[in-house]
Design a protein around this motif. Structure first.
Motif, mmCIF file in Angstrom:
data_model
loop_
_atom_site.group_PDB
_atom_site.id
_atom_site.type_symbol
_atom_site.label_atom_id
_atom_site.label_comp_id
_atom_site.label_asym_id
_atom_site.label_seq_id
_atom_site.Cartn_x
_atom_site.Cartn_y
_atom_site.Cartn_z
ATOM 1 N N THR A 48 45.449 41.363 -66.092
ATOM 2 C CA THR A 48 45.901 40.480 -65.015
ATOM 3 C C THR A 48 44.807 39.517 -64.575
ATOM 4 N N GLU A 49 43.593 40.020 -64.428
ATOM 5 C CA GLU A 49 42.490 39.145 -64.032
ATOM 6 C C GLU A 49 42.252 38.046 -65.067
ATOM 7 N N THR A 50 42.319 38.410 -66.337
ATOM 8 C CA THR A 50 42.130 37.406 -67.394
ATOM 9 C C THR A 50 43.215 36.341 -67.338
ATOM 10 N N ILE A 51 44.469 36.767 -67.219
ATOM 11 C CA ILE A 51 45.588 35.825 -67.216
ATOM 12 C C ILE A 51 45.524 34.888 -66.011
ATOM 13 N N LEU A 52 45.274 35.433 -64.816
ATOM 14 C CA LEU A 52 45.274 34.596 -63.616
ATOM 15 C C LEU A 52 44.083 33.639 -63.594
ATOM 16 N N ARG A 53 42.958 34.052 -64.152
ATOM 17 C CA ARG A 53 41.821 33.119 -64.258
ATOM 18 C C ARG A 53 42.164 31.982 -65.219
ATOM 19 N N GLU A 54 42.863 32.318 -66.299
ATOM 20 C CA GLU A 54 43.271 31.271 -67.248
ATOM 21 C C GLU A 54 44.312 30.347 -66.615
ATOM 22 N N LEU A 55 45.245 30.926 -65.856
ATOM 23 C CA LEU A 55 46.283 30.113 -65.218
ATOM 24 C C LEU A 55 45.700 29.073 -64.278
ATOM 25 N N THR A 56 44.669 29.449 -63.547
ATOM 26 C CA THR A 56 44.104 28.548 -62.543
ATOM 27 C C THR A 56 42.822 27.880 -63.034
ATOM 28 N N GLY A 57 42.609 27.901 -64.345
ATOM 29 C CA GLY A 57 41.375 27.340 -64.895
ATOM 30 C C GLY A 57 41.516 25.988 -65.555
ATOM 31 N N ARG A 88 50.546 23.374 -60.588
ATOM 32 C CA ARG A 88 51.047 23.367 -59.219
ATOM 33 C C ARG A 88 50.591 24.625 -58.468
ATOM 34 N N LEU A 89 50.564 25.747 -59.177
ATOM 35 C CA LEU A 89 50.091 26.986 -58.562
ATOM 36 C C LEU A 89 48.640 26.838 -58.105
ATOM 37 N N THR A 90 47.817 26.245 -58.967
ATOM 38 C CA THR A 90 46.397 26.078 -58.641
ATOM 39 C C THR A 90 46.210 25.126 -57.470
ATOM 40 N N LYS A 91 46.963 24.020 -57.448
ATOM 41 C CA LYS A 91 46.855 23.063 -56.347
ATOM 42 C C LYS A 91 47.286 23.689 -55.023
ATOM 43 N N THR A 92 48.204 24.642 -55.089
ATOM 44 C CA THR A 92 48.721 25.259 -53.870
ATOM 45 C C THR A 92 47.837 26.400 -53.380
ATOM 46 N N LEU A 93 47.450 27.314 -54.283
ATOM 47 C CA LEU A 93 46.738 28.535 -53.889
ATOM 48 C C LEU A 93 45.239 28.478 -54.142
ATOM 49 N N PHE A 96 41.934 31.618 -58.888
ATOM 50 C CA PHE A 96 42.021 33.064 -58.713
ATOM 51 C C PHE A 96 40.621 33.660 -58.550
ATOM 52 N N GLU A 97 40.484 34.588 -57.593
ATOM 53 C CA GLU A 97 39.187 35.219 -57.331
ATOM 54 C C GLU A 97 39.176 36.712 -57.628
ATOM 55 N N GLY A 98 40.305 37.405 -57.456
ATOM 56 C CA GLY A 98 40.284 38.826 -57.757
ATOM 57 C C GLY A 98 41.503 39.565 -57.244
ATOM 58 N N ILE A 99 41.613 40.825 -57.669
ATOM 59 C CA ILE A 99 42.685 41.713 -57.223
ATOM 60 C C ILE A 99 42.198 42.476 -55.994
ATOM 61 N N VAL A 100 42.941 42.364 -54.914
ATOM 62 C CA VAL A 100 42.591 43.084 -53.688
ATOM 63 C C VAL A 100 43.045 44.534 -53.803
ATOM 64 N N TYR A 120 50.768 43.412 -57.047
ATOM 65 C CA TYR A 120 49.386 43.333 -56.571
ATOM 66 C C TYR A 120 49.323 42.616 -55.226
ATOM 67 N N GLU A 121 48.197 42.790 -54.572
ATOM 68 C CA GLU A 121 47.758 41.880 -53.510
ATOM 69 C C GLU A 121 46.621 41.086 -54.134
ATOM 70 N N LEU A 122 46.776 39.755 -54.186
ATOM 71 C CA LEU A 122 45.869 38.905 -54.955
ATOM 72 C C LEU A 122 45.074 37.982 -54.041
ATOM 73 N N LYS A 123 43.842 37.717 -54.435
ATOM 74 C CA LYS A 123 42.976 36.808 -53.661
ATOM 75 C C LYS A 123 42.729 35.556 -54.472
ATOM 76 N N PHE A 124 43.145 34.408 -53.889
ATOM 77 C CA PHE A 124 42.848 33.101 -54.448
ATOM 78 C C PHE A 124 41.841 32.414 -53.526
ATOM 79 N N SER A 125 41.306 31.307 -53.975
ATOM 80 C CA SER A 125 40.264 30.653 -53.177
ATOM 81 C C SER A 125 40.791 30.121 -51.853
#
Length: 287
Positions: A48-57, A88-93, A96-100, A120-125
């Protein structure tokens, strides 16, 4: 027969049965492990961490996340729409920083195979928010992305509206969208020569009539006849508003694919500049 010989034979038979039982038991255990029966509900933190970092990268890394996804995931979502969704996800949230925390895990045996869903509970910037990712276990034992859903907090609704309004300002005009449909309909109706003759000078100079007809013949052979436009994936125009590009999802007889069409204004009239229909590569190599 001496009792010692009977005992020896019984001993040999028992050994054979014991070996057979061990072999069968081992095969059953191996099969059960292969099918995932001994997998304790994993949290899929690393995946999950790998995917979300790629999504917002950025575009390149989001494309990598798409390419690494499961076959059913890639079958239902084209890369252009996936990358646009990630943007759009990156512009909004934010990034990605980590899994809470891991809130819930669920393992299922479905018609697709062994799947997993993790909440999950997720932490974005920019915000902390709930999200879910689902995975599909491939025949090689690797878990790959099947889908994801991330909640946008109500406090960011205005930001979402602003991002959507920015998209509305830079999208191609409706006139161009109608031209895309008209271009495809005319070609399907056998008016390919007329389409080329009415295109922009750069298009006619770059592609002769024979070349254009040969390209369309290949489309017919590989994709079948054009049926309809399913969705608009991307739409935009330049600052001068004399060029516009539209990327669409198209349905042909044999397959779905993407098409990219660019138009330019010639004497205040929109003319075809680029006509590109992708021919998908085979998803599975023949045995």
């Amino acid at each position: 027969m001496p009792s010692s010989q009977q005992a020896t034979r019984r001993s040999k038979r028992w050994r054979k049965w014991a070996i057979a039982a061990l072999v069968i038991g081992g095969l059953c255990l191996a099969l059960a492990w292969r099918l995932g029966y001994f997998v304790h509900n994993p949290e899929f933190r690393a995946e999950t961490e790998t995917i979300l970092r790629e999504l917002t990268g950025g575009e390149a890394s989001a494309t990598a996340a798409y390419d690494d996804g499961s076959f059913p995931f890639r079958e239902t979502a084209l890369v252009e729409s996936f990358v646009d969704r990630a943007d759009r996800l990156t512009k909004t949230l934010g990034t990605f920083e980590g899994i809470v925390s891991v809130e819930e895990t669920e393992m299922l045996n479905t018609v697709r195979g062994h799947t997993a869903r993790v909440a999950y509970e997720l932490k974005f910037s920019l915000v902390q928010t709930p999200g879910e990712l689902s995975y599909l276990r491939g025949s090689d034992g690797v878990w790959r992305l099947l889908g994801f859903s991330i909640r946008v907090p109500s406090l960011l609704e205005e930001k979402v509206k602003k991002i959507d309004s920015e998209y509305e300002r830079i999208k191609a005009p409706d006139e161009v969208l109608h031209l895309v449909d008209a271009t495809l309909s005319d070609i399907s109706a056998g008016k390919a020569v007329e389409v080329r003759n009415q295109a922009s000078p750069p298009f006619r100079e770059s592609k002769s009539e024979d070349e254009f007809l040969a390209m369309l013949a290949r489309h017919d052979k590989e994709l079948g006849r054009f049926q309809r436009r399913l969705a608009i994936l991307k739409s935009g125009q330049n600052a001068a508003k004399n060029r516009a590009t539209v990327s669409v999802l198209l349905q042909y007889e044999k397959n779905k694919t993407t098409g990219t069409f660019e138009y330019m204004k010639v004497d205040e009239v929109w003319r075809l500049l680029i006509f590109k229909v992708e021919i998908p590569e085979p998803l599975l190599k023949p045995r």
